[in-house]
Design a protein around this motif. Structure first.
Motif, short mmCIF file in Angstrom:
data_model
loop_
_atom_site.label_atom_id
_atom_site.label_comp_id
_atom_site.label_asym_id
_atom_site.label_seq_id
_atom_site.Cartn_x
_atom_site.Cartn_y
_atom_site.Cartn_z
N LEU A 75 -36.99 -3.87 13.97
CA LEU A 75 -37.25 -4.30 12.59
C LEU A 75 -38.11 -5.57 12.58
O LEU A 75 -38.98 -5.73 11.73
CB LEU A 75 -35.91 -4.56 11.89
N LYS A 76 -37.91 -6.44 13.54
CA LYS A 76 -38.72 -7.67 13.62
C LYS A 76 -40.17 -7.33 13.95
O LYS A 76 -41.10 -7.95 13.43
CB LYS A 76 -38.14 -8.62 14.66
N ASP A 77 -40.38 -6.32 14.80
CA ASP A 77 -41.74 -5.87 15.10
C ASP A 77 -42.43 -5.36 13.84
O ASP A 77 -43.63 -5.60 13.63
CB ASP A 77 -41.73 -4.76 16.17
N LEU A 78 -41.70 -4.64 12.99
CA LEU A 78 -42.26 -4.14 11.73
C LEU A 78 -42.65 -5.30 10.82
O LEU A 78 -43.74 -5.32 10.25
CB LEU A 78 -41.24 -3.24 11.03
N ILE A 79 -41.75 -6.28 10.68
CA ILE A 79 -42.00 -7.42 9.79
C ILE A 79 -43.21 -8.22 10.26
O ILE A 79 -44.06 -8.63 9.46
CB ILE A 79 -40.76 -8.33 9.71
N TYR A 80 -43.33 -8.43 11.59
CA TYR A 80 -44.38 -9.29 12.14
C TYR A 80 -45.61 -8.51 12.61
O TYR A 80 -46.53 -9.09 13.17
CB TYR A 80 -43.83 -10.11 13.30
N LYS A 81 -45.61 -7.18 12.40
CA LYS A 81 -46.73 -6.32 12.83
C LYS A 81 -47.02 -6.52 14.31
O LYS A 81 -48.16 -6.70 14.74
CB LYS A 81 -48.00 -6.62 12.01
N ALA A 82 -45.96 -6.50 15.12
CA ALA A 82 -46.06 -6.83 16.55
C ALA A 82 -45.92 -5.59 17.42
O ALA A 82 -45.37 -4.57 17.01
CB ALA A 82 -45.00 -7.85 16.92
N LYS A 83 -46.42 -5.71 18.66
CA LYS A 83 -46.27 -4.64 19.65
C LYS A 83 -44.99 -4.88 20.46
O LYS A 83 -44.80 -5.97 20.99
CB LYS A 83 -47.48 -4.62 20.58
N PRO A 84 -44.14 -3.85 20.59
CA PRO A 84 -42.83 -4.03 21.23
C PRO A 84 -42.88 -4.61 22.64
O PRO A 84 -42.00 -5.39 23.03
CB PRO A 84 -42.24 -2.62 21.24
N LYS A 85 -43.90 -4.28 23.42
CA LYS A 85 -43.95 -4.71 24.82
C LYS A 85 -44.46 -6.14 25.01
O LYS A 85 -44.38 -6.68 26.11
CB LYS A 85 -44.83 -3.75 25.64
N ASP A 86 -45.00 -6.75 23.97
CA ASP A 86 -45.53 -8.12 24.10
C ASP A 86 -44.40 -9.14 24.27
O ASP A 86 -43.28 -8.90 23.82
CB ASP A 86 -46.37 -8.48 22.88
N PRO A 87 -44.69 -10.30 24.89
CA PRO A 87 -43.66 -11.35 25.03
C PRO A 87 -43.15 -11.85 23.68
O PRO A 87 -43.90 -11.86 22.69
CB PRO A 87 -44.40 -12.47 25.79
N PHE A 88 -41.90 -12.25 23.65
CA PHE A 88 -41.22 -12.68 22.43
C PHE A 88 -41.98 -13.81 21.73
O PHE A 88 -42.19 -13.77 20.51
CB PHE A 88 -39.80 -13.16 22.80
N LEU A 89 -42.41 -14.82 22.49
CA LEU A 89 -43.13 -15.95 21.89
C LEU A 89 -44.43 -15.51 21.24
O LEU A 89 -44.76 -15.94 20.13
CB LEU A 89 -43.44 -17.01 22.96
N LYS A 90 -45.16 -14.65 21.92
CA LYS A 90 -46.45 -14.18 21.39
C LYS A 90 -46.25 -13.39 20.10
O LYS A 90 -47.04 -13.49 19.16
CB LYS A 90 -47.15 -13.33 22.45
N LYS A 91 -45.18 -12.58 20.07
CA LYS A 91 -44.95 -11.70 18.93
C LYS A 91 -44.54 -12.46 17.66
O LYS A 91 -45.00 -12.15 16.56
CB LYS A 91 -43.86 -10.67 19.26
N TYR A 92 -43.64 -13.45 17.83
CA TYR A 92 -42.96 -13.97 16.65
C TYR A 92 -43.13 -15.46 16.37
O TYR A 92 -42.78 -15.92 15.29
CB TYR A 92 -41.45 -13.69 16.77
N CYS A 93 -43.65 -16.23 17.33
CA CYS A 93 -43.65 -17.68 17.14
C CYS A 93 -44.72 -18.14 16.15
O CYS A 93 -44.51 -19.10 15.41
CB CYS A 93 -43.85 -18.39 18.49
N ASN A 94 -45.88 -17.47 16.13
CA ASN A 94 -46.96 -17.90 15.25
C ASN A 94 -47.66 -16.68 14.64
O ASN A 94 -48.78 -16.34 15.01
CB ASN A 94 -47.96 -18.75 16.05
N PRO A 95 -46.99 -16.00 13.69
CA PRO A 95 -47.56 -14.77 13.13
C PRO A 95 -48.85 -15.04 12.35
O PRO A 95 -48.99 -16.06 11.68
CB PRO A 95 -46.45 -14.27 12.19
N LYS A 96 -49.80 -14.10 12.49
CA LYS A 96 -51.08 -14.26 11.80
C LYS A 96 -50.95 -13.97 10.30
O LYS A 96 -51.62 -14.58 9.48
CB LYS A 96 -52.11 -13.30 12.42
N LYS A 97 -50.08 -13.03 9.97
CA LYS A 97 -49.91 -12.66 8.56
C LYS A 97 -48.43 -12.65 8.22
O LYS A 97 -47.62 -12.05 8.93
CB LYS A 97 -50.52 -11.28 8.31
N ILE A 98 -48.06 -13.33 7.14
CA ILE A 98 -46.66 -13.38 6.71
C ILE A 98 -46.50 -12.55 5.44
O ILE A 98 -47.10 -12.85 4.41
CB ILE A 98 -46.23 -14.85 6.46
N GLN A 99 -45.74 -11.47 5.57
CA GLN A 99 -45.54 -10.57 4.43
C GLN A 99 -44.19 -9.90 4.54
O GLN A 99 -43.86 -9.33 5.58
CB GLN A 99 -46.66 -9.53 4.39
#
Length: 410
Positions: free
Chosen positions: A151-175
């Protein structure tokens, strides 16, 4: 070197560390932990995990490691590996390994029995465990790999295999998510929390990364965390509030964090939340106020049943025919109950220590303030004058004689 220069640099470093440690994700980062506390974070947990996993494969040769999934989670002592079954090479699974945490109160025998029970847990909103085993110091579980992620990957438009910090620490788009998604996912998560609470199974680890997405269905992950005694992702928040002192209330408070993230696309800046930004519906704000507001944190959390009755979730229709199954033997239920009480006791002790430290810090800050120092000076002068007056009242003859002697005849 110049003392003033060193003092200035020390102050700058302290301010820098303060900013880092107030960021919830950065404060849990392995590099930060190692910098601040090298003695307790010196072990190479990747190496330890590899050793444990290699030992496991000696007795289970049908599995094979494809690659390590480096730093995809936030825990320092939990490692992940992408797996495959040798006779089904196209299937991809995820192996997670974790060692014990500070709240592991189960006996080794009960712990291993309960871990091995997890694959038998069937629920439409719990992500199925394919295989689970444990020894006296750690647990190893295998689940199917999900390309869509959490669910966090969906919210942050992230790729599941990427490191946690890269995915969620500084999101490019907040929605945030759409209202219907918030209602459906929220209802599903509350239903599975109620199921676990009714079973007497402690959870305490709800956050967006522990909710797997399977189409339009949310499925809870990492039921093993409470058995391992691992700390919650949001522990630094709810340990501040003495009314959040049961694992049921912890789950409700964590649900508030999750709902906020689904609604606004980011976590709250601080908790408790004084005022909430505009939301897709006032019904969302009502639930957030009941779990994250100053009043809620001060007075306590509602039950999961109460949240299910609130307008945001009460009209959501769930279409699933899968019947939940999770049979826990009576002896293990009792062991879970005792372990849960021990976990809650340690939480309350920690909350008490934090409360006492806050009171002491406030008192020290109050007495050390400029205003208080001025008040003490004024009070000291008044006391000095009062003492002088009282002395003159107690010995009038002394002062009278001394005055008269100036004019006495020889």
């Amino acid at each position: 070197m110049d003392r003033e220069f060193i003092a200035e640099r020390q102050k700058g470093l302290q301010n820098y560390l303060n900013v880092i440690t107030t960021n919830h994700i950065l404060s849990n980062c392995e590099l930060v932990k190692k910098f601040l506390d090298p003695n307790n974070y010196s072990a190479n947990y990747t190496e330890i995990a590899l050793q444990q996993v290699s030992m496991f494969f000696r007795s289970e040769p049908k599995w094979e490691v494809v690659e390590p999934l480096k730093d995809i989670g936030w825990r320092i002592r939990k490692k992940y590996f992408l797996m495959k079954i040798k006779n089904q090479p196209k299937e991809r699974l995820v192996l997670s390994w974790a060692d014990l945490g500070p709240d592991k109160y189960l006996s080794d025998k009960d712990f291993q029995c309960l871990i091995k029970l997890l694959p038998s847990c069937l629920h439409p909103y719990i992500y199925r465990v394919t295989f689970a085993t444990a020894n006296e110091s750690s647990a190893l579980l295998i689940r199917m790999f999900n390309e869509k992620g959490t669910l966090k990957d969906l919210i942050y438009k992230a790729k599941p295999k990427d490191p946690f910090l890269k995915k969620y620490c500084n999101p490019k788009k907040i929605q945030g998510l759409e209202l219907q998604q918030i209602k459906t996912y929220g209802r599903q998560i509350l239903e599975v929390l109620k199921f676990l609470h009714d079973k007497g199974f402690p959870y305490g680890h709800l956050h967006a990364s522990n909710v797997m997405l399977d189409g339009d269905t949310c499925r809870l992950l990492d039921l093993e965390n409470s058995l391992l005694g691992l700390p919650s992702f949001y522990r630094s928040y709810f340990s501040q509030f003495r009314k959040i002192n049961t694992l049921e209330s912890v789950d409700v408070h964590c649900f508030g964090h999750l709902l906020y993230e689904m609604t606004y696309g980011r976590p709250p800046d601080s908790v408790p939340v004084d005022s909430f930004p505009p939301a897709p519906s006032m019904a969302v704000v009502a639930v957030l106020e009941s779990t994250l507001s100053c009043e809620a944190c001060k007075n306590g959390m509602p039950t999961v049943s109460r949240l299910l009755q609130m307008p945001l979730f009460s009209d959501v229709l769930l279409t699933t025919s899968e019947k939940p199954q999770f049979k826990i033997p009576t002896k293990l239920k009792e062991a879970l109950r005792i372990a849960k009480e021990c976990t809650e006791k340690r939480l309350m002790e920690e909350q008490k220590q934090i409360h006492q430290h806050r009171r002491l810090t406030r008192a020290q800050s109050h007495h050390g303030s400029e205003e208080e120092r001025k008040k003490r000076k004024i009070l000291a002068r008044k006391k000095s004058k009062r003492s002088a007056v009282e002395n003159s009242d107690e010995h009038p003859a002394k002062y009278s004689n001394s005055n008269n002697s100036e004019h006495a005849p020889f």
